[in-house]
Design an enzyme around this catalytic site. Structure first.
Site, PDB file in Angstrom:
ATOM      1  N   LYS A  53     -65.789  32.229  -0.830  1.00 26.04           N
ATOM      2  CA  LYS A  53     -66.621  31.173  -1.428  1.00 26.04           C
ATOM      3  C   LYS A  53     -67.241  30.251  -0.384  1.00 26.04           C
ATOM      4  O   LYS A  53     -68.269  29.630  -0.630  1.00 26.04           O
ATOM      5  CB  LYS A  53     -65.779  30.314  -2.381  1.00 26.04           C
ATOM      6  CG  LYS A  53     -65.260  31.050  -3.587  1.00 26.04           C
ATOM      7  CD  LYS A  53     -66.254  31.015  -4.706  1.00 26.04           C
ATOM      8  CE  LYS A  53     -65.687  31.572  -5.993  1.00 26.04           C
ATOM      9  NZ  LYS A  53     -66.668  31.656  -7.041  1.00 26.04           N
ATOM     10  N   SER A  78     -62.273  24.200 -10.454  1.00 24.41           N
ATOM     11  CA  SER A  78     -60.868  23.856 -10.210  1.00 24.41           C
ATOM     12  C   SER A  78     -60.310  24.715  -9.090  1.00 24.41           C
ATOM     13  O   SER A  78     -59.146  24.677  -8.773  1.00 24.41           O
ATOM     14  CB  SER A  78     -60.051  24.092 -11.477  1.00 24.41           C
ATOM     15  OG  SER A  78     -60.187  25.442 -11.859  1.00 24.41           O
TER      16      SER A  78
END
Length: 314
Positions: A53, A78
């Protein structure tokens, strides 16, 4: 709807080279023997923030104009994207506003605040996440960086496959897990440009099979109450991602929870590296015999290694 092409991934690669790790590609003779093919693992579990990511978040943050960057960036997440965006923003010296469900794991809250982000907590529903984010953006003027349905994020995620192919040459198949589709769509763009005859295959938990169903129905089918140990793959496919996947991905297979755990344990034991359950999903598809890999050269993208060690499944 803007869809990135290979030149956008190349551009992303130049941008993030200064900031992201060029992660190693590892092999395991014992795993190769068990499965009967040659596997090359691109270890994004060793990337900054412990997941691929960071590539997409980094490209998105550093592609912003100076004017937009000064207003900061925002997202709801989250997980790994929250930490990735927080770190990328810190590196550029801009504010990151992260909306997180109040029941997020403590370790993730700590990681995000540790990178200097401003966290706004909300109820753990998608509706609450989206409405809270909207409010934050209205108040701050920050740019929303979506975890996967974002042009620059997709281009950034495609850089892992470029490095894998640069390092190891040709492949018969390249495998990636699929959740929102950022990694898979980026991987497909790079692979089909550099190796037109290489098959791009995704694997997904059977308990969170929206990508599999969408792929075969040829229309987006959102995820409803997904259940899987692979918590990084609970999200529904993004629109941009789906468009790229329909055009460039050859197949999507689903795997059982048992095989995900078996594959994860195999990588821990045989390769001595920590991966999270989502990373194990492609190897699980191989172990289930879903993909013919006999005497073939296979690239596998290990998506991340952020495992809560209190919740080990073995």
């Amino acid at each position: 709807m803007d869809i990135p092409v290979f030149s956008d991934v190349e551009k992303a690669h130049k941008i993030i080279q200064k900031y992201a790790h060029r992660t190693p590609v590892l092999t395991s003779q014992s795993i190769n023997k068990i499965v009967g093919g040659q596997l090359f693992f691109k270890c994004e579990n060793l990337q900054k923030v412990g997941a691929f990511k960071f590539r997409g978040a980094c490209n998105a943050v550093f592609s912003l104009s100076e004017e937009d960057a000064q207003k900061g960036v925002a997202t709801h997440s989250s997980g790994n994207h929250a930490a990735a965006l927080a770190l990328a923003a810190q590196m550029r010296g801009v504010e990151a506003h992260i909306v997180m469900p109040d029941n997020s794991p403590e370790i993730k809250k700590k990681a995000v605040s540790g990178y200097g982000a401003k966290i706004t907590f909300c109820q753990p529903t998608l509706e609450a996440r989206e409405s809270t984010l909207k409010k934050v953006i209205e108040e701050t003027g920050a740019t929303e960086i979506h975890p996967y349905n974002n042009f620059f994020v997709i281009a950034g995620q495609g850089t892992a496959a470029i490095e894998l192919i640069e390092e190891q040459g040709g492949f018969d198949i390249i495998l990636a897990p699929v959740g929102g589709g950022g990694l898979l769509s980026g991987t497909a763009i790079s692979t089909k440009h550099l190796l037109p005859n290489c098959r791009v295959i995704a694997a997904e938990p059977a308990g969170a099979d929206d990508a599999f169903r969408s792929f075969y129905a040829k229309k987006l089918i959102p995820s409803v109450n997904p259940k899987t140990i692979a918590d990084g793959l609970l999200t529904s496919l993004g629109e941009r991602n789906f468009k790229i996947i329909m055009e460039k991905v050859n197949d999507i297979f689903t795997v059982s929870e048992e095989k995900i755990v078996e594959a994860m344990r195999m990588i821990w034991e045989r390769m001595k590296i920590i991966i999270e359950p989502s990373s194990a999903v492609p190897l699980a598809a191989i172990l289930e015999g879903k993909i013919d890999i006999q005497n073939k050269k296979i690239g596998v993208i290990l998506s991340g290694g952020n495992m809560d060690l209190e919740k080990l499944p073995f």
